[in-house]
Scaffold this active site. Structure first.
Site, short mmCIF file in Angstrom:
data_model
loop_
_atom_site.label_atom_id
_atom_site.label_comp_id
_atom_site.label_asym_id
_atom_site.label_seq_id
_atom_site.Cartn_x
_atom_site.Cartn_y
_atom_site.Cartn_z
N ASP A 238 0.88 -1.17 0.00
CA ASP A 238 0.00 0.00 0.00
C ASP A 238 0.91 1.22 0.00
O ASP A 238 1.77 1.36 0.88
CB ASP A 238 -0.87 0.03 1.26
CG ASP A 238 -1.94 -1.07 1.26
OD1 ASP A 238 -2.05 -1.79 0.26
OD2 ASP A 238 -2.66 -1.18 2.26
N ASP A 398 -13.18 -4.02 -1.17
CA ASP A 398 -12.94 -3.69 0.24
C ASP A 398 -14.25 -3.90 1.02
O ASP A 398 -14.91 -2.93 1.40
CB ASP A 398 -12.50 -2.22 0.35
CG ASP A 398 -11.25 -1.94 -0.47
OD1 ASP A 398 -10.27 -2.68 -0.34
OD2 ASP A 398 -11.29 -0.99 -1.28
O1 1PR Z 1 -10.52 2.79 -5.27
O2 1PR Z 1 -9.63 2.15 -7.49
O3 1PR Z 1 -8.73 4.15 -6.31
O4 1PR Z 1 -8.24 1.86 -5.51
C1 1PR Z 1 -7.72 2.13 -4.24
C2 1PR Z 1 -7.08 0.87 -3.74
O5 1PR Z 1 -6.44 1.17 -2.50
C3 1PR Z 1 -8.08 -0.25 -3.47
O6 1PR Z 1 -7.55 -1.46 -3.97
C4 1PR Z 1 -8.16 -0.33 -1.94
O7 1PR Z 1 -8.24 -1.68 -1.52
C5 1PR Z 1 -6.84 0.26 -1.50
N1 1PR Z 1 -6.92 1.01 -0.24
C6 1PR Z 1 -7.52 2.21 -0.07
N2 1PR Z 1 -7.34 2.62 1.21
C7 1PR Z 1 -6.62 1.67 1.83
C8 1PR Z 1 -6.16 1.70 3.23
O8 1PR Z 1 -5.56 0.75 3.74
N3 1PR Z 1 -6.44 2.80 3.92
N4 1PR Z 1 -5.68 -0.48 1.18
C9 1PR Z 1 -6.35 0.64 0.92
C10 1PR Z 1 -6.22 -1.68 1.16
C11 1PR Z 1 -5.57 -3.84 1.14
C12 1PR Z 1 -4.37 -4.69 1.01
C13 1PR Z 1 -3.74 -4.92 2.35
C14 1PR Z 1 -4.28 -6.23 2.78
C15 1PR Z 1 -3.39 -7.09 3.60
N5 1PR Z 1 -5.25 -2.53 1.52
O9 1PR Z 1 -3.50 -4.15 0.14
O10 1PR Z 1 -2.44 -4.73 2.20
O11 1PR Z 1 -5.48 -5.97 3.46
O12 1PR Z 1 -2.95 -6.51 4.76
P1 1PR Z 1 -2.44 -7.43 5.94
O13 1PR Z 1 -1.83 -8.64 5.31
O14 1PR Z 1 -1.40 -6.63 6.67
O15 1PR Z 1 -3.62 -7.72 6.76
P2 1PR Z 1 -9.35 2.79 -6.15
#
Ligand code: 1PR
Length: 548
Positions: A238, A398
């Site tokens: 991320d 999500d």
């Molecule tokens: O909506 O098309 O612009 O895409 C934005 C992207 O950013 C989406 O794929 C969304 O999932 C991601 N995103 C947005 N905000 C966050 C955040 O964390 N605040 N991250 C975010 C989502 C999901 C995984 C994460 C896993 C595993 N993160 O990448 O790394 O959940 O984590 P873990 O193994 O530590 O539990 P758009």
């Protein structure tokens, strides 16, 4: 530097192939018109996506006869992916478009009753008749190596049929189907897999072709790897700007990426390019970048992410996915709309193999159901899938749990859960969110995946906000429910805290791949350690190779 010619005739990510060739010390020259084909001394025909689309472009540009003549001249020729498929007589993907007919036979779609389609991941290319008996490798192919495949159509393997005509065939098995993974005869070599995305094992194949080494002895002690796909482990980064304006890898707890105490800074867990390289060297099967605050920016201006991708693709020879901000965008300077396809094309040109769409997929799915399931052909998913193929389009979801006492309380798809809600509720449904959980839609995760599969998405990246950053394991109930709703591959994400969590998700669900973030970024586990544990438990994994 020696030169190889690459034929540029269709959309696709050719950047990675160029990077791989340059890494091997060769120069690439482009063939941009049919009259240039004859001047090549070594020719590579790449290709990704749709057989009909690629071959039509190829034919319309006038390449059919010059390329046939080149092959007949006996000069070295290599086809990759659709470049292999082009050598056959045709494909059921588009029966009205002929192939070059150099190899007898038709490509067919994989059967999806017992497995996900597209076939995505690391599989074998075994020349079993020669490698094991003679101890010889063909164009660097080894029976203990795995190669990266991504395709829905393949040439079925009928033992002995093509061998009778002098071909050497390397095969792979997907479910019950054995198909052609690579094929060679005289001056021709072709791979269904992507050697440029297959780490050192793939670079070895390209090198052997470039150097004209058709055969070589296998290293002593080479044994055959288990048949079939390995368990795919993905490292996810991320990425966002921190408060000092630097692009950093971060990781949240249930999507909150700021420290809980002190100045509540954005957590800085490292530099994106360095981290990606580190995970590649640990044996990650894929690397995914998510630009998590792209909803605030204009992606076309988001040059740092493009640069991250360019630098990573130059040294990291496994598939790269990029997500964040893939949608139609209004350029603030000119006021004109820049279509999602243009945004995606920028990423593909910079070295991405797949783009991942989040928020925009939710909006598109809502419109799809509101219109009575009509496809417009205009959504980001449809336009990118049409141009680059379904395998290039991932939808990242999500979802967040909404607990109910009884399924009759909602029209949404519910699951009975073994972790009841705060008031003892035994059921929940999964609400889709947008903008990293900041907005919630009246759409459940099963509805979303059904809609995006119909639009031409090729893979689901299944996060879970409740589990994200908890280190408590994947949400197995969510994963089972999504897997039973679609035929396309599903990647489990959110909650991985140790190697056993990966073993558990592969053991207890039919998921296609699993992703970890925090546990890798914090240095608690390496990808290699996770794979060692999986291997000890009898799950097939790809081992990292260094030797090109
Ligand atoms: O909506 O098309 O612009 O895409 C934005 C992207 O950013 C989406 O794929 C969304 O999932 C991601 N995103 C947005 N905000 C966050 C955040 O964390 N605040 N991250 C975010 C989502 C999901 C995984 C994460 C896993 C595993 N993160 O990448 O790394 O959940 O984590 P873990 O193994 O530590 O539990 P758009």
């Amino acid at each position: 530097m020696p030169t190889v010619h690459l034929l540029d005739y269709a959309a696709g990510n050719i950047r990675s192939l160029v990077n791989a060739i340059e890494k091997l010390g060769w120069d690439v020259e482009w063939i941009t018109s049919p009259d240039q084909v004859a001047k090549a001394e070594k020719l590579i025909l790449p290709g990704v996506g749709h057989f009909g689309h690629c071959l039509t472009q190829f034919a319309n540009a006038g390449y059919v006869e010059p390329v046939k003549a080149y092959i007949e001249s006996g000069k070295p020729f290599m086809g990759i992916c659709v470049g292999l498929q082009a050598l056959f007589e045709g494909s059921t993907e588009n029966a009205s478009v002929p192939g070059l007919g150099v190899i007898k036979g038709q490509l067919r779609r994989f059967k999806d009753e017992d497995k996900s389609v597209p076939h995505i991941g690391w599989n074998s290319a075994n020349t079993s008749s020669t490698t094991e008996s003679d101890g010889v490798s063909i164009y660097g192919l080894r029976p203990d190596s795995k190669y990266y495949y991504v395709h829905s159509y393949a040439a079925p393997y009928n033992p002995g049929e093509l061998e009778k005509e002098g071909w050497t065939v390397a095969t792979a098995r997907y479910g019950s189907e054995e198909f052609i993974g690579a094929i060679a005869r005289d001056n021709i070599m072709a791979t269904q897999f992507h050697p440029e995305k297959s780490g050192a094992a793939g670079l070895r194949v390209i090198k052997a072709f470039l150097e004209g080494r058709k055969t070589a002895p296998l290293p002593a002690g080479t044994t055959k790897a288990a048949d079939g796909l390995t368990r795919r482990i993905i490292a996810c980064l991320d990425v966002r700007s921190n408060d000092q304006g630097d692009l950093v890898v971060t990781k949240g707890d249930q999507y909150d990426v700021r420290d809980k105490a002190g100045d509540k800074n954005v957590r800085n867990l490292g530099k994106p390019v360095q981290k990606a390289q580190q995970y590649y060297e640990q044996g990650a099967d894929e690397v995914t970048f998510l630009n998590i605050t792209s909803f605030r920016d204009t992606p076309l201006k988001d040059l740092p992410m493009l640069e991250v991708l360019r630098q990573t693709a130059a040294t990291t020879f496994v598939p790269l996915t990029i997500g964040g901000g893939i949608r139609d965008t209004v350029d603030p300077e000119t006021g004109t709309t820049r279509p999602a396809l243009e945004v995606a094309s920028l990423y593909f040109k910079s070295g991405a193999d797949k783009v991942s769409i989040g928020s925009d997929a939710v909006t598109a799915a809502e419109e799809y159901f509101a219109s009575g399931r009509k496809l417009t052909g205009k959504t980001a998913i449809e336009t990118i899938s049409e141009a680059y193929g379904a395998q290039a389009v991932v939808v990242s979801i999500d979802p967040k749990r909404v607990y109910v006492k009884d399924p009759s309380e909602t029209t949404h798809h519910t699951v009975k859960t073994s972790t009841p809600g705060p008031n003892g509720e035994e059921y929940c449904w999964y609400a889709c969110t947008l903008q990293g959980g900041r907005k919630t839609a009246d759409l459940d995760a099963v509805q979303l995946v059904t809609a995006v599969e119909a639009m031409g998405c090729g893979e689901i990246l299944l996060n879970c906000i409740d589990k994200d950053g908890t280190n408590s394991g994947f949400d197995l109930e969510l994963i089972r429910s999504i897997k039973s709703a679609v035929r396309i591959p599903v990647i489990a994400s959110s909650g991985a805290g140790n190697a056993d969590h990966f073993a558990e998700v592969f053991d207890q669900t039919p998921v296609d791949a699993a992703l970890g973030a925090g546990m890798f970024h914090r240095g608690e586990w390496t990808v290699r350690q996770v794979k060692e544990v999986l291997g000890d438990k009898g799950l097939s994994v790809r081992k990292f190779e260094e030797d090109i």
